[in-house]
Design a protein around this motif. Structure first.
Motif, mmCIF file in Angstrom:
data_model
loop_
_atom_site.group_PDB
_atom_site.id
_atom_site.type_symbol
_atom_site.label_atom_id
_atom_site.label_comp_id
_atom_site.label_asym_id
_atom_site.label_seq_id
_atom_site.Cartn_x
_atom_site.Cartn_y
_atom_site.Cartn_z
ATOM 1 N N THR A 167 6.296 2.773 1.965
ATOM 2 C CA THR A 167 6.055 1.443 1.392
ATOM 3 C C THR A 167 6.488 0.360 2.380
ATOM 4 O O THR A 167 5.904 -0.713 2.427
ATOM 5 N N LEU A 179 3.103 -5.702 0.030
ATOM 6 C CA LEU A 179 3.960 -5.050 -0.961
ATOM 7 C C LEU A 179 4.867 -6.018 -1.697
ATOM 8 O O LEU A 179 5.093 -5.900 -2.900
ATOM 9 N N ARG A 199 4.322 -1.133 -7.402
ATOM 10 C CA ARG A 199 4.862 -0.294 -6.332
ATOM 11 C C ARG A 199 4.898 1.175 -6.770
ATOM 12 O O ARG A 199 4.605 2.061 -5.987
ATOM 13 N N GLN A 248 1.528 2.385 -6.212
ATOM 14 C CA GLN A 248 1.246 2.574 -4.785
ATOM 15 C C GLN A 248 1.846 3.902 -4.299
ATOM 16 O O GLN A 248 1.190 4.677 -3.597
ATOM 17 N N ILE A 249 3.073 4.158 -4.703
ATOM 18 C CA ILE A 249 3.739 5.392 -4.271
ATOM 19 C C ILE A 249 3.033 6.613 -4.866
ATOM 20 O O ILE A 249 2.835 7.624 -4.195
ATOM 21 N N GLU A 260 10.238 5.419 0.412
ATOM 22 C CA GLU A 260 10.266 4.075 -0.174
ATOM 23 C C GLU A 260 11.554 3.395 0.287
ATOM 24 O O GLU A 260 12.633 4.003 0.250
ATOM 25 N N THR A 286 4.217 -1.690 4.498
ATOM 26 C CA THR A 286 3.230 -2.572 3.860
ATOM 27 C C THR A 286 3.816 -3.921 3.445
ATOM 28 O O THR A 286 3.191 -4.667 2.715
#
Ligand code: SF4
Ligand code: SF4
Lengths: 387, 433
Positions: free
Chosen positions: B302, B334, B342, B345-346, B276, B305
């Motif tokens: 990340t 993102l 986020r 997403q992670i 990240e 994105t």
């Protein structure tokens, strides 16, 4: 009460523990709801019309020890983000039913998410204020955004908002802001009669108490001010800019004045003095609020209006007030304020040629940097007075 | 300590890297020609959720100050420009992407890779990053150019979806922007042309998303951080063109072959991590090697994105070109998503890409990414029990990279991860997790 007494009373509250004061208010009003307002702007009318109390959550002041929040937000993040989280993590915001953030900067925005995760009992709202000031559709967008917020507050308050409710709130806040503009006018014209620290106290207390009460406080203060008739001192008249979000400690403001400045205007608590004129009351109140943001709101470091150059307002202010210097006072690590400075500096360098110098300072909520700031201002003032 | 490897410097250099150099070289030549010979009109834009399709429909040249800034850092020439900006009033604490770009702007716009043209349009696509607004506000003043603030409402509904009002607002602005582009270029807007461009973007998005799914394989055929950045420049500068599409076809083919051959970017894949945060461009190579030596491969990132999030299903739609551009900007990248989205997403990356750990690279410049990453770490370690490492440096400013410190942190982390792995492998099934 004498004006001195009035100010002293509220100053004590601010120095003591402003949030306890608001929490106490809630305890005394069973069944009431309180919404925290993170800087800078909040359409407080929507909260007020729903019968709830908007309270400014404006950092932790200079006595709050940061023990938990600094493991969540890095060293390069401004104080207010960390102190606000610290307040939450140490249970000092329990009295809030909700809190509202908006699109001022990336740290504050991420803070809204961190609040959501850590304080699930609180209604965390986030407003996206538009940054396209030239589109024909911006007004529709913001109207819809306010409608959305209105819906959220209706659900929280368990009450439907009528146009009448909203118009009544707009009228009240118009009056409050008119009185604040009046207070600032008095200070600008006769700074010897009202210090900036005093006007700050009178403004800041309005972020803690119901608007109806604040209106009375301001009326009383303005009446009291009519009796003051001090002799102007030999001081440098300055405009202060850059403290629109995180607030400097009151002692720092006092220090700047004691170092020999009359501060004719500033952008402290600018979101609570949001509009330069009254918002129209007739017509669709939500649309009126939206339109006011686009066409009647103050400029600030978090509103980017491509209709005119950034520094124009600052320069206009200098001209209008007749200030002879500018002090930029930005919170350390405050990106919007620090970026603004680069543009201001270009404009201020031109002013410099006309003999209007500027000084740029940074502050933090914590007290220890005072001496340095004060010495810098003293040197600056001396160079101006004895040149 | 086990086989904590000697320095491994291998990194994957395939045909796609060569092709990338070639097409990006051509792109930068185009910038130089625009700057020096007045060929074409430049539109400055920002990476996050960029609407490059619209700009291409008017044959304008997309210029991304962020790409220029990162190139300066990669080429190790960013510092003098940053200092130049600090001299004229920017703070130590301002985003160094902005400072490097503005320093370069004030130094004749000449860089080792291109001369940057002046903008005919300064299109501030305000997608998430609040610094963008000020960056382009400043450029508009310095260049005395025309600016359009394309305002993209930030994600704020718990569903993560934009409202109908948000979509309408963005589409209406895009229509206004079309008018602005017509005036600036003197070209009439051609709807069918935009549809063709958007169709190319849709295909590119499909290929890119297939590429991203490949790193679910063990071993991962490429590094989803260090190799993904190779693919990001074409994705932003050349999305919506035939040339860009060809690049992604080549890349997919090559990477699929690597999957067949079970070959990865390192001699041996020993750890899989999700990363990240943006890379430390001035020390990219050094940073990469610190992971390579542990056999650690990023399987998802990340950062890849920011310009668009395709791996969860979004495709542009040529039948609704403006709406789909609006949706891309509002929802499918993102930067316009909130911090908790986020986290989600992670979490998906860690689970679906079978990662052993999360690495957070916290950069001072980019607070959009970094502000609050301590809370993120708290969430992943305490709530989800995922091993998480947080390291700090910067995306652009070489003064914030401490190699020794970085090395210590990364070594200590993988040592302990290795230990945990050993314990787990030694334990009977079902235990030790
Ligand atoms: S002080 Fe500045 S950086 Fe900090 S929250 Fe306020 S606007 Fe953002
Ligand atoms: S803050 Fe981050 S996203 Fe914004 S301009 Fe800087 S590097 Fe880019």
């Amino acid at each position: 009460m004498s004006i001195d007494g009035l100010i002293a009373q509220y100053k004590e509250i601010l120095e003591d523990s402003p949030l306890n004061y608001a929490a106490q208010w809630k305890a005394n009003h069973p069944g009431s709801k309180v919404i925290g307002c993170y800087p800078i702007f909040t359409p407080v009318e929507l909260i007020h019309a729903a019968g709830m109390l908007p309270v400014g959550i404006i950092g932790g002041g200079n006595r709050l020890e940061i023990a938990h929040a600094d493991s969540r937000f890095q060293s390069f993040i401004c104080s207010i983000v960390k102190s606000t989280l610290e307040l939450g993590l140490t249970g000092k915001l329990h009295f809030l039913d909700g809190i509202v953030f908006h699109s001022i900067c990336d740290p504050a925005r991420n803070l809204a998410s961190v609040f959501k995760r850590n304080f699930p009992q609180m209604m965390v709202e986030y407003i996206h204020f538009p940054q396209n000031m030239t589109s024909r559709f911006t007004e529709d967008y913001l109207t819809a955004e306010y409608e959305r917020l209105k819906g959220a507050y209706e659900r929280l308050a368990g009450k439907t908002l009528t146009d009448d409710d909203l118009q009544r709130s707009i009228r009240l806040y118009n009056e409050q802001r008119r009185l604040l503009r009046e207070l600032y006018r008095v200070r600008r014209e006769t700074p010897q009669n009202l210090s900036t620290a005093e006007s700050y106290v009178l403004t800041r207390v309005g972020t803690l108490i119901p608007v109806e009460e604040h209106i009375e406080v301001l009326k009383e203060a303005l009446a009291g001010l009519r009796d003051r008739d001090e002799k102007p001192k030999d001081r440098v008249k300055v405009i202060l800019e850059g403290s629109f979000c995180e607030q400097p400690p009151l002692e720092l403001i006092e220090g700047l004045e004691a170092a020999g400045c009359y501060i004719l205007d500033d952008d402290f608590l600018i979101g609570w003095r949001w509009f330069v004129e009254d918002i129209p009351v007739e017509g669709d109140p939500i649309r009126n609020l939206a339109r006011a943001y686009i066409d009647q709101s103050v400029y600030s470091g978090v509103k980017h209006d491509s209709r005119e150059p950034k520094a124009k307002h600052l320069i206009d202010k200098v001209r209008e007030t007749g200030a002879s210097a500018v002090v930029i006072l930005a919170a350390k690590f405050c990106e919007p304020a620090l970026f603004d400075y680069a543009l201001y500096r270009r404009a201020l360098e031109k002013l410099e040629k006309e003999g209007i110098p500027h000084l740029s300072l940074e502050f933090e909520e914590k007290m220890w940097i005072f001496d340095k700031a004060r010495t810098e201002v003293e040197t600056f003032v001396e160079s101006m007075l004895f040149d | 300590m086990a086989k904590a490897a000697e320095a491994v410097k291998t990194s994957y250099q395939g045909q796609m890297h060569l092709l990338q150099k070639e097409i990006m070289g051509r792109y930068f030549e185009r910038l130089t020609r625009a700057a020096e010979q007045g060929e074409g009109k430049a539109a400055y834009m920002l990476i996050s959720g960029n609407p490059v399709e619209l700009v291409l429909a008017f044959d304008m040249i997309p210029v991304y100050p962020e790409i220029n800034a990162l190139q300066l850092a990669v080429k190790k020439v960013s510092l003098p420009f940053i200092q130049k900006a600090e001299e004229i009033g920017y703070s130590m604490d301002n985003c160094a992407y902005v400072k490097a770009d503005i320093g370069m702007f004030y130094s004749g716009r000449k860089t080792p890779f291109a001369t940057i043209p002046l903008p005919s349009l300064i299109l501030c696509n305000y997608v998430g990053c609040n610094v963008y607004l000020q960056w382009f506000e400043h450029l508009a003043e310095y260049a005395n150019g025309e600016i359009y603030n394309l305002d993209i409402p930030f994600s704020r509904d718990p569903s993560g979806k934009p409202s109908q009002d948000d979509v309408r607002y963005v589409v209406k602005q895009l229509e206004e922007l079309i008018g602005v582009c017509e005036r600036i270029t003197g070209k009439k807007f051609d709807y069918a042309r935009l549809q063709r461009i958007v169709a190319l973007s849709a295909e590119t998005g499909e290929l890119w998303s297939q590429i991203k799914a490949l790193t679910k394989q063990v071993p991962s055929p490429f590094d989803a951080y260090f190799d993904s950045v190779t693919m990001m420049a074409p994705l932003y500068c050349l999305r919506g063109t035939e040339e860009g599409l060809k690049f992604f076809q080549t890349a997919l083919k090559e990477l699929e072959e690597k999957v067949q051959m079970k070959s990865g970017p390192l001699p041996e894949e020993r750890f899989r991590f999700v990363i990240e945060g943006p890379p430390p461009w001035p020390y990219l190579r050094v940073f990469r090697d610190l992971f390579a030596k542990w056999g650690a491969v990023a399987v998802a990132s990340t950062y890849s994105t920011v310009g668009g999030l395709w791996e969860f299903g979004f495709r542009h739609d040529p039948n609704r070109p403006l709406e789909s551009i609006a949706e891309h900007m509002l929802q499918w990248n993102l930067t316009n998503r909130n911090f908790l989205q986020r986290y989600e997403q992670i979490r998906r990356y860690v689970e679906e890409w079978s990662a052993d750990a999360l690495v957070i690279h916290s950069v001072k410049s980019c607070r959009l990414f970094s502000a609050g990453q301590g809370d993120m770490r708290e969430y992943f370690t305490k709530e989800l029990g995922i091993s998480t490492l947080l390291v700090e440096s910067d995306i652009e400013d070489p003064r914030y990279f401490s190699e020794a410190q970085m090395k210590n942190r990364i070594d200590a982390f993988f040592e302990s991860l290795e230990h945990k792995k050993m314990v787990r492998e030694a334990a009977p099934t079902g235990e030790g997790r």
